[in-house]
Enzyme design. Sequence first.
Site, PDB file in Angstrom:
ATOM      1  N   CYS A 126       0.814  -1.224   0.000  1.00  0.00           N
ATOM      2  CA  CYS A 126       0.000   0.000   0.000  1.00  0.00           C
ATOM      3  C   CYS A 126       0.845   1.272   0.000  1.00  0.00           C
ATOM      4  CB  CYS A 126      -0.925   0.001   1.205  1.00  0.00           C
ATOM      5  SG  CYS A 126      -1.879  -1.504   1.312  1.00  0.00           S
ATOM      6  N   HIS A 265      -3.216   6.680   3.263  1.00  0.00           N
ATOM      7  CA  HIS A 265      -3.635   5.452   2.589  1.00  0.00           C
ATOM      8  C   HIS A 265      -5.086   5.156   2.972  1.00  0.00           C
ATOM      9  CE1 HIS A 265      -3.936   1.590   0.908  1.00  0.00           C
ATOM     10  NE2 HIS A 265      -3.898   0.942   2.054  1.00  0.00           N
ATOM     11  N   ASN A 295      -9.982  -0.632  -0.130  1.00  0.00           N
ATOM     12  CA  ASN A 295      -8.516  -0.564  -0.137  1.00  0.00           C
ATOM     13  C   ASN A 295      -7.995  -1.086  -1.480  1.00  0.00           C
ATOM     14  OD1 ASN A 295      -5.777  -0.841   0.300  1.00  0.00           O
ATOM     15  ND2 ASN A 295      -5.973  -1.940   2.238  1.00  0.00           N
TER      16      ASN A 295
HETATM   17  C1  COA Z   1     -10.469  -6.188   9.346  1.00  0.00           C
HETATM   18  C2  COA Z   1     -11.073  -5.216  10.336  1.00  0.00           C
HETATM   19  C3  COA Z   1     -12.038  -4.285   9.638  1.00  0.00           C
HETATM   20  C4  COA Z   1     -11.840  -5.985  11.397  1.00  0.00           C
HETATM   21  O1  COA Z   1     -12.390  -5.104  12.311  1.00  0.00           O
HETATM   22  P1  COA Z   1     -12.284  -5.417  13.859  1.00  0.00           P
HETATM   23  O2  COA Z   1     -13.040  -4.373  14.570  1.00  0.00           O
HETATM   24  O3  COA Z   1     -10.825  -5.564  14.165  1.00  0.00           O
HETATM   25  O4  COA Z   1     -13.058  -6.780  13.931  1.00  0.00           O
HETATM   26  P2  COA Z   1     -12.555  -8.149  14.544  1.00  0.00           P
HETATM   27  O5  COA Z   1     -11.500  -8.740  13.693  1.00  0.00           O
HETATM   28  O6  COA Z   1     -12.244  -7.902  15.996  1.00  0.00           O
HETATM   29  O7  COA Z   1     -13.838  -9.019  14.397  1.00  0.00           O
HETATM   30  C5  COA Z   1     -14.979  -8.712  15.168  1.00  0.00           C
HETATM   31  C6  COA Z   1     -16.054  -9.718  14.803  1.00  0.00           C
HETATM   32  O8  COA Z   1     -16.583  -9.388  13.509  1.00  0.00           O
HETATM   33  C7  COA Z   1     -16.595 -10.559  12.707  1.00  0.00           C
HETATM   34  N1  COA Z   1     -16.398 -10.172  11.322  1.00  0.00           N
HETATM   35  C8  COA Z   1     -15.248 -10.099  10.616  1.00  0.00           C
HETATM   36  N2  COA Z   1     -15.508  -9.694   9.375  1.00  0.00           N
HETATM   37  C9  COA Z   1     -16.840  -9.520   9.290  1.00  0.00           C
HETATM   38  C10 COA Z   1     -17.698  -9.106   8.261  1.00  0.00           C
HETATM   39  N3  COA Z   1     -17.260  -8.777   7.040  1.00  0.00           N
HETATM   40  N4  COA Z   1     -19.022  -9.018   8.521  1.00  0.00           N
HETATM   41  C11 COA Z   1     -19.496  -9.319   9.736  1.00  0.00           C
HETATM   42  N5  COA Z   1     -18.744  -9.712  10.749  1.00  0.00           N
HETATM   43  C12 COA Z   1     -17.414  -9.819  10.530  1.00  0.00           C
HETATM   44  C13 COA Z   1     -15.474 -11.413  13.231  1.00  0.00           C
HETATM   45  O9  COA Z   1     -15.704 -12.760  12.893  1.00  0.00           O
HETATM   46  C14 COA Z   1     -15.577 -11.158  14.713  1.00  0.00           C
HETATM   47  O10 COA Z   1     -16.590 -11.965  15.219  1.00  0.00           O
HETATM   48  P3  COA Z   1     -16.447 -12.673  16.668  1.00  0.00           P
HETATM   49  O11 COA Z   1     -16.298 -11.544  17.633  1.00  0.00           O
HETATM   50  O12 COA Z   1     -17.711 -13.433  16.784  1.00  0.00           O
HETATM   51  O13 COA Z   1     -15.218 -13.497  16.553  1.00  0.00           O
HETATM   52  C15 COA Z   1      -9.971  -4.391  11.039  1.00  0.00           C
HETATM   53  O14 COA Z   1      -9.214  -5.222  11.869  1.00  0.00           O
HETATM   54  C16 COA Z   1      -9.042  -3.736  10.052  1.00  0.00           C
HETATM   55  O15 COA Z   1      -9.436  -2.833   9.332  1.00  0.00           O
HETATM   56  N6  COA Z   1      -7.781  -4.110  10.056  1.00  0.00           N
HETATM   57  C17 COA Z   1      -6.787  -3.530   9.165  1.00  0.00           C
HETATM   58  C18 COA Z   1      -7.016  -3.994   7.770  1.00  0.00           C
HETATM   59  C19 COA Z   1      -6.182  -3.240   6.795  1.00  0.00           C
HETATM   60  O16 COA Z   1      -6.265  -2.060   6.764  1.00  0.00           O
HETATM   61  N7  COA Z   1      -5.400  -3.941   6.029  1.00  0.00           N
HETATM   62  C20 COA Z   1      -4.586  -3.393   5.032  1.00  0.00           C
HETATM   63  C21 COA Z   1      -3.520  -2.584   5.610  1.00  0.00           C
HETATM   64  S1  COA Z   1      -2.719  -1.739   4.396  1.00  0.00           S
END
Ligand code: COA
Length: 338
Positions: A126, A265, A295
């Site tokens: 990214c 980003h 993204n």
């Molecule tokens: C991926 C991301 C959005 C997840 O958000 P989060 O608040 O961390 O969510 P969690 O991973 O703690 O998951 C919370 C719950 O939502 C659920 N969940 C995950 N994706 C889901 C979706 N698309 N829809 C519904 N529920 C979802 C998970 O299974 C979890 O359920 P559980 O509590 O029963 O286990 C977040 O971690 C993120 O943005 N990370 C960085 C990603 C990124 O930017 N990557 C590229 C970097 S350049």
Amino acid sequence: MTPKPKITKKPKKSINVGIIGLGAYLPSKVMTNLDLEKLVDTSDEWIRTRTGISERRIACKEEMTSDLAANAARMAIKNAKLEPADIDLIILATITPDMLFPATSCFVQAKLGAVNAACFDINAACSGFIHELTIAQQFIESGMYKNILVIGAELLSRFVDWKDRSTCVLFGDGAGAAVIAPVKRGGLLSSYIGADGTKSRLLMFPAGGSVTPASHETVTQGLHFLKMEGNEVFKNAVRVMTNASAQALSRAGLTTEDIDCVIPHQANIRIIEAVIQRVGIPAEKVFVNVEKYGNMSAASAIVALFEAVKEGRVKKGDKVLMVAFGSGFVWGSCVIEW
Ligand SMILES: CC(C)(COP(=O)(O)OP(=O)(O)OC[C@H]1O[C@@H](n2cnc3c(N)ncnc32)[C@H](O)[C@@H]1OP(=O)(O)O)[C@@H](O)C(=O)NCCC(=O)NCCS
């Protein structure tokens, strides 16, 4: 003994390096969060509140990464008032190349007819655009090249697991391009790039390389798809982008007050909000388009800059802070005077 010739250092002539043309290409097919509700167990509400994303673009079957790249590049070259033959070097940043090799930039060169251009790809995820700007600056300052085409192009829809709700909702396809050249004033005021390879396994395509070559088994296990530890990536992104922003500002001898527009980003609105709050920049100075495209990895920053300029959010003389973070981990930041 003949005396050694006295070596006199020529004073380094400072060359301002800047962007003289921008372009973007977004595939026309829009996939909304409601479309995703039909594919995986998710909801529009979950995606919007956790990420800020409402929709993303998906390339059509016939389009390859090099096609997205070439479309964005044609626009950038035209906006720079140049012809493809004027380009000395093409640098293409992507994590979703046409093939492992040859370099996708070579396919782009052929598609553009940029017959005088040398080509190479970089993988800085990214942060691709900031890395490209930094590289291009060196070539121009050294006098080796004049017009450098840098491109960020990604076709992530072909590399995400459409059964994995924790990743497939986050990404989209697109490309951005910029022509970098000597400019009379302003341009790149500072840049900073860095990496932490100890965290490389938190975001990757596990199979398809020399560690785990593609096999029936890797395909059955879906190891050719993007894998990510979302929570860990999130925390690191906030910490690193905050530090990187401070680095770019101090290297330019500027403070947050001098900055007219911040282009971070575009991965997740919550990451952006956390970073700008820590850096101390008001939200109204921050350009965000993650809601429309998700993204797009290396393409995100260039497309965001392209749109910010088009919408008048970045005007002549403005100082723009760009900051990015991605798989590797790698990161970069820069200040550009427009
Ligand atoms: C991926 C991301 C959005 C997840 O958000 P989060 O608040 O961390 O969510 P969690 O991973 O703690 O998951 C919370 C719950 O939502 C659920 N969940 C995950 N994706 C889901 C979706 N698309 N829809 C519904 N529920 C979802 C998970 O299974 C979890 O359920 P559980 O509590 O029963 O286990 C977040 O971690 C993120 O943005 N990370 C960085 C990603 C990124 O930017 N990557 C590229 C970097 S350049």
